[in-house]
Design an enzyme around this catalytic site. Sequence first.
Site, short mmCIF file in Angstrom:
data_model
loop_
_atom_site.label_atom_id
_atom_site.label_comp_id
_atom_site.label_asym_id
_atom_site.label_seq_id
_atom_site.Cartn_x
_atom_site.Cartn_y
_atom_site.Cartn_z
CG ASP A 80 -1.82 1.13 1.35
OD1 ASP A 80 -2.01 1.84 0.33
OD2 ASP A 80 -2.37 1.35 2.44
CG ASP A 119 -3.78 4.84 -3.05
OD1 ASP A 119 -2.84 4.31 -2.43
OD2 ASP A 119 -4.97 4.68 -2.74
#
Length: 480
Positions: free
Chosen positions: A156, A358
């Site tokens: 992440d 992201d």
Amino acid sequence: MALIYSCFLFLLLSSVLHLFFDHSEKVEAYRFDEITANLKLQSHVISLSSLMPARVCSTQAQGSKNLSSRLPQVTHKHGPCSPLKNGKAKIPSLRQILIDDQTRVKSINSKISNKDQVTDSTVKLPANSGSSLGTENFIVKLGFGTPKQDFVLVFDTGSDLTWIQCQPCSGACYSQQDPIFDPSTSSTYSNISCNSATCAQLKSATGNTQSCRTTCIYQITYGDSSYSAGYFATDTLTLSSSDVFPNFEFGCGQNNQGLWGSEDGLLGLGRDQISMVSQTAQKYGKLFSYCLPSKSSSTGFLAFGSEAVASSSAQYTPLLTESNNPSFYFLTMTGISVGGQNLSISPSVFTTSGTIIDSGTVITRLPPAAYSKLRSAFRQAMTKYTLAPPYSILDTCYNLSGYTNVSVPTIVLYFGGGTDLNVDQSGILVQASSTKYCLAFAGNSAATDVGILGNKQQQTFEVVYNVEGGKLGFGAGACN
Ligand SMILES: *[C@@H]1O[C@H](CO)[C@@H](O)[C@H](O)[C@H]1NC(C)=O
Ligand SMILES: *[C@@H]1O[C@H](CO)[C@@H](O)[C@H](O)[C@H]1NC(C)=O
Ligand SMILES: *[C@@H]1O[C@H](CO)[C@@H](O)[C@H](O)[C@H]1NC(C)=O
Ligand SMILES: *[C@@H]1O[C@H](CO)[C@@H](O)[C@H](O)[C@H]1NC(C)=O
Ligand SMILES: *[C@@H]1O[C@H](CO)[C@@H](O)[C@H](O)[C@H]1NC(C)=O
């Protein structure tokens, strides 16, 4: 034989003469090439079956390098290549993926606008048991402890803390892929003490102001449904036999909630001090890259260090830092083109929102004014197909019943530094049902919500994060 020879000579001679004397035809041929090249720039012909879920994992090796700092087996969490026990069978619906995606986007925006109640130490239980952080995240395998034990983690770039579930699970652990890490069996494990500088660094990364007496305690929430809390600790992190990091700081999760699928934890690749990127800076120079596969039937990679960057032809755009949001990777977005035509979007639309990249957000989010331009240009190019009702956050859907191939316009996203991302054909439409396909972009509800370059549109590119060099690169065709 002589006859064949003279025939050949004649043909050769006539084509040479042709070249000399028939200019007009040559020019025509060039024009034709130009036209086909332009058509290529303007549209993709997508075979709809390529957007359908695959059943078999293709084990073709990806990329040419086999480096110790390159972690193989970056896969979709669900689908035939998933190493997770229940990942192969349990493929979530697009509706569920989009609900989870929206939860993540809300959480990113509340973090960025500092609306988060950082001092609220009461952990809320999941309000919606169906939600979890990033249903469509990507996973990798890493080793913790001595002797090393392998774990499957979600990676992440939108958060910093790395954590795994830990015995004795004094709060609650969910059922996971591998045996839960037991610190008492690792000779290199230690707790971090409460009054250390390292413990103080947690605050900026997790927004955690909880007090502690002896052992440093962390608590991190993702959206409003998933969280992990436990001891902030150190142990050896192993990527490969030559890439071993003693005293790696991570969360030893005692209380973990939210339906995490069955992955064993999370690898934080944000840019704050406690992220894996910062902790391995001495060896890798804060340089890493990944390639996210476009299909659940293929694999990509996650790689660290300069040697691991595969694309020599990557185009770079400056990475920006926001002191209020030190963990996010901010980019400058400057424009969009659809079918080779630039959309007229005022630059202030992008400067008002800001843009991050992201790895965990699926669908790219655009400022409302930019999205509405994209939508109308896309619809205009798709008039030959039948528009269908919206699907969740996706408002531009088509009934493609009866088609095997469709022609869709190219979508190019422009970034600062003259860099463009010509979205791969796998990142333009998503399949919502057997005959319904939707444009894989969405608009934010507020002009001030951050724009997010999501993972659907990053697929097949090597995305190079050169944090120390202050730039981010896109290299086309690094995985499929
Ligand atoms: C590449 O790495 C994998 C796993 O680390 C190993 O099994 C394989 O033999 C290597 N291949 C080559 C060509 O070195
Ligand atoms: C780490 O801290 C916890 C809580 O204080 C304690 O129960 C555990 O034994 C400690 N582990 C080690 C290896 O010191
Ligand atoms: C479209 O916009 C990009 C980025 O702003 C620019 O580099 C490019 O030249 C423009 N193309 C056309 C045809 O105007
Ligand atoms: C899609 O189109 C087909 C044929 O044109 C039609 O039979 C079908 O009912 C449509 N599907 C939906 C969900 O409208
Ligand atoms: C569909 O596209 C594929 C390649 O993407 C091509 O091989 C095939 O012939 C096309 N089929 C039709 C019906 O156009």
